[in-house]
Design a protein around this motif. Structure first.
Motif, short mmCIF file in Angstrom:
data_model
loop_
_atom_site.label_atom_id
_atom_site.label_comp_id
_atom_site.label_asym_id
_atom_site.label_seq_id
_atom_site.Cartn_x
_atom_site.Cartn_y
_atom_site.Cartn_z
N SER A 208 6.89 -13.79 2.17
CA SER A 208 8.22 -13.42 2.90
C SER A 208 9.32 -12.27 2.60
O SER A 208 10.11 -11.74 3.42
N HIS A 209 9.18 -11.97 1.15
CA HIS A 209 9.85 -10.85 0.96
C HIS A 209 9.34 -9.61 1.48
O HIS A 209 10.18 -8.75 1.81
N ILE A 210 8.12 -9.05 1.49
CA ILE A 210 7.61 -8.01 2.21
C ILE A 210 7.92 -8.15 3.54
O ILE A 210 8.49 -7.16 3.94
N VAL A 211 7.79 -9.15 4.33
CA VAL A 211 8.15 -9.06 5.82
C VAL A 211 9.71 -8.83 5.91
O VAL A 211 10.13 -8.04 6.70
N LEU A 212 10.43 -9.40 4.82
CA LEU A 212 11.91 -9.04 4.88
C LEU A 212 12.43 -7.81 4.69
O LEU A 212 13.30 -7.22 5.21
N GLN A 213 11.61 -6.91 3.58
CA GLN A 213 11.99 -6.00 3.14
C GLN A 213 11.42 -4.65 3.46
O GLN A 213 11.94 -3.44 3.08
N ASN A 214 10.13 -4.84 3.73
CA ASN A 214 9.24 -3.65 3.96
C ASN A 214 9.63 -2.98 5.18
O ASN A 214 9.53 -3.72 5.97
N ALA A 215 9.62 -1.66 5.16
CA ALA A 215 9.68 -1.11 6.66
C ALA A 215 8.70 -0.51 7.18
O ALA A 215 8.64 0.09 8.48
N SER A 216 7.57 -0.22 6.39
CA SER A 216 6.18 0.26 7.03
C SER A 216 5.54 -0.49 8.02
O SER A 216 5.44 -1.77 7.65
N VAL A 217 5.35 0.04 9.37
CA VAL A 217 4.65 -0.69 10.46
C VAL A 217 3.21 -1.36 9.80
O VAL A 217 2.60 -2.36 9.90
N ASN A 218 2.80 -0.16 9.09
CA ASN A 218 1.16 -0.51 8.46
C ASN A 218 1.17 -1.81 7.62
O ASN A 218 0.45 -2.69 7.39
N VAL A 219 2.20 -1.84 6.58
CA VAL A 219 2.41 -3.01 5.62
C VAL A 219 2.53 -4.25 6.47
O VAL A 219 1.94 -5.41 6.39
N ILE A 220 3.64 -4.27 7.26
CA ILE A 220 4.14 -5.39 8.10
C ILE A 220 2.98 -5.99 8.78
O ILE A 220 2.81 -7.16 9.06
N ARG A 221 2.25 -5.11 9.70
CA ARG A 221 0.97 -5.61 10.38
C ARG A 221 0.09 -6.29 9.62
O ARG A 221 -0.21 -7.66 9.83
N GLU A 222 -0.27 -5.85 8.32
CA GLU A 222 -1.27 -6.95 7.52
C GLU A 222 -0.28 -8.03 6.91
O GLU A 222 -1.04 -9.02 6.70
N ALA A 223 0.84 -7.87 6.36
CA ALA A 223 1.48 -8.74 6.13
C ALA A 223 1.78 -10.09 7.00
O ALA A 223 1.73 -11.20 6.63
N THR A 224 2.08 -9.89 8.24
CA THR A 224 2.38 -10.60 9.32
C THR A 224 0.98 -11.31 9.61
O THR A 224 0.77 -12.45 10.03
N ARG A 225 -0.05 -10.66 9.36
CA ARG A 225 -1.51 -11.22 9.76
C ARG A 225 -1.74 -12.28 8.63
O ARG A 225 -2.18 -13.44 8.77
N ALA A 226 -1.59 -11.75 7.34
CA ALA A 226 -1.87 -12.67 6.38
C ALA A 226 -0.83 -13.94 6.50
O ALA A 226 -1.24 -15.09 6.18
N THR A 227 0.31 -13.75 6.75
CA THR A 227 1.33 -15.05 6.92
C THR A 227 0.65 -15.95 8.20
O THR A 227 0.85 -17.15 7.99
N SER A 228 0.38 -15.54 9.20
CA SER A 228 -0.19 -16.42 10.09
C SER A 228 -1.35 -17.01 9.81
O SER A 228 -1.56 -18.15 10.31
N ASN A 229 -2.24 -16.65 9.05
CA ASN A 229 -3.50 -17.13 8.57
C ASN A 229 -2.76 -18.26 7.36
O ASN A 229 -3.27 -19.43 7.63
N ILE A 230 -2.09 -17.71 6.61
CA ILE A 230 -1.70 -19.06 5.53
C ILE A 230 -0.79 -19.99 6.03
O ILE A 230 -1.01 -21.11 5.36
N LEU A 231 -0.10 -19.79 6.99
CA LEU A 231 0.77 -20.92 7.39
C LEU A 231 -0.05 -21.99 8.24
O LEU A 231 0.57 -22.79 8.60
N SER A 232 -1.43 -22.00 8.28
CA SER A 232 -2.06 -22.93 9.00
C SER A 232 -2.37 -24.12 8.01
O SER A 232 -2.65 -25.28 8.30
N THR A 233 -1.85 -23.96 6.73
CA THR A 233 -1.87 -24.95 5.80
C THR A 233 -0.31 -25.41 5.57
O THR A 233 0.56 -24.79 5.21
N LYS A 234 -0.25 -26.86 5.73
CA LYS A 234 1.23 -27.48 5.39
C LYS A 234 2.15 -27.13 4.36
O LYS A 234 3.26 -26.71 4.33
N SER A 235 1.38 -27.12 3.20
CA SER A 235 2.01 -26.92 2.00
C SER A 235 2.56 -25.47 1.70
O SER A 235 3.54 -25.22 1.33
#
Length: 294
Positions: A208-235
């Motif tokens: 969440s910190h990376i997505v909020l504060q990082n300005a690099s598209v390359n970083v955001i692409r992978e961070a949002t991919r990781a986020t979409s994967n990890i959010l499949s777990t409710k906790s």
């Protein structure tokens, strides 16, 4: 070849030849030359071990699958391990370690090499060097972890050995290091039974910190991919909501004109929308985004 056997000057000449990528296939086709390099890496003479490891590392710099396969399966990993651990004189310096880890990263591009690399003991080295003060070394470690985690069968082993270092690399200010480590996290997060371990290591908060504060598209692409994967777990969803991560996702959609980022965010929001706790945060985020865009 006869001069090469046990000869440091001959090996130095070969290193100079191998420095030119166009020569790699010719050198590897020469009967017995690579075996002589591997044998020289076992020499009691430190300088001989240094130059043979350099030669083997240089041979990895051209992506020729046959060459990468032969290096791994004909004894080429051990000299690189020695170089990375400082068992050679050059390996005690940062550029030697960096060269060795970069070579391992290139070998790991080939899927059939990855298991052999891990069996040879590369993960403890990556774990140690992931905490290096050298930016170039950390960049190569992160890229190596990304390549290794492309194989689903190795993800648990990588997380067991390098989880904390992965998160150290993830927060790097170096864009290439952060992007590669975010990609490695996204790869490992494809395994839902690893979500608990990743959550305990701080994945929801860090992402969440990376997505909020990082300005690099390359970083955001992978961070949002990781986020979409990890959010499949409710906790993980609950913690992500609590730390304000949804505002970052909505901000990406409203400010970044990148198809990959937006695809990952759309997938993440679709998953988390089934969690009632997210509704007010999504609504507030959309309202805030609309005001910014007016």
């Amino acid at each position: 070849r006869q001069a090469l056997s046990g000869s440091v000057p001959a090996t130095i000449s070969l290193v100079n030849i191998i420095a030119h990528r166009v020569n790699h296939e010719t050198v590897m086709k020469e009967n017995g030359v690579f075996g002589d390099l591997v044998n020289l890496s076992r020499s009691p003479e430190m300088r001989a071990r240094d130059v043979s490891a350099y030669a083997i590392a240089n041979l990895t710099s051209t992506y020729v699958p046959e060459i990468l396969h032969r290096i791994v399966h004909e004894g080429g990993i051990k000299p690189l391990i020695d170089l990375a651990t400082g068992s050679t004189s050059v390996g005690s310096f940062p550029h030697g370690k960096c060269l060795a880890i970069a070579a391992v990263k290139r070998l790991a591009i080939l899927p059939e090499n990855r298991h052999s690399l891990i069996e040879s003991g590369i993960l403890p080295i990556l774990s140690s060097e992931g905490r290096s003060s050298e930016i170039d070394i950390k960049r190569e470690v992160a890229a190596c972890l990304f390549e290794l985690t492309l194989s689903a069968s190795l993800r648990h082993t990588v997380v067991d050995a390098c989880c904390s270092e992965l998160f150290i690399l993830l927060t790097s200010k170096d864009i290439k290091t952060a992007a590669s480590s975010a990609g490695a996290l996204a790869n490992t997060a494809e395994e839902t039974d690893l979500h608990g371990t990743l959550k305990d290591a701080g994945a929801p908060v860090v992402l969440s910190h990376i997505v909020l504060q990082n300005a690099s598209v390359n970083v955001i692409r992978e961070a949002t991919r990781a986020t979409s994967n990890i959010l499949s777990t409710k906790s993980c969803q609950d913690e992500y909501i609590q730390c304000g991560g949804l505002f970052g996702l909505i901000n990406v959609v409203s400010t970044m004109m990148d198809k990959q980022c937006n695809h990952h965010v759309a997938h993440a929001l679709n998953i988390i929308s089934f969690n009632a706790k997210s509704h007010s945060f999504i609504t507030d985020g959309l309202i805030a985004a609309s005001h910014r865009n007016q």
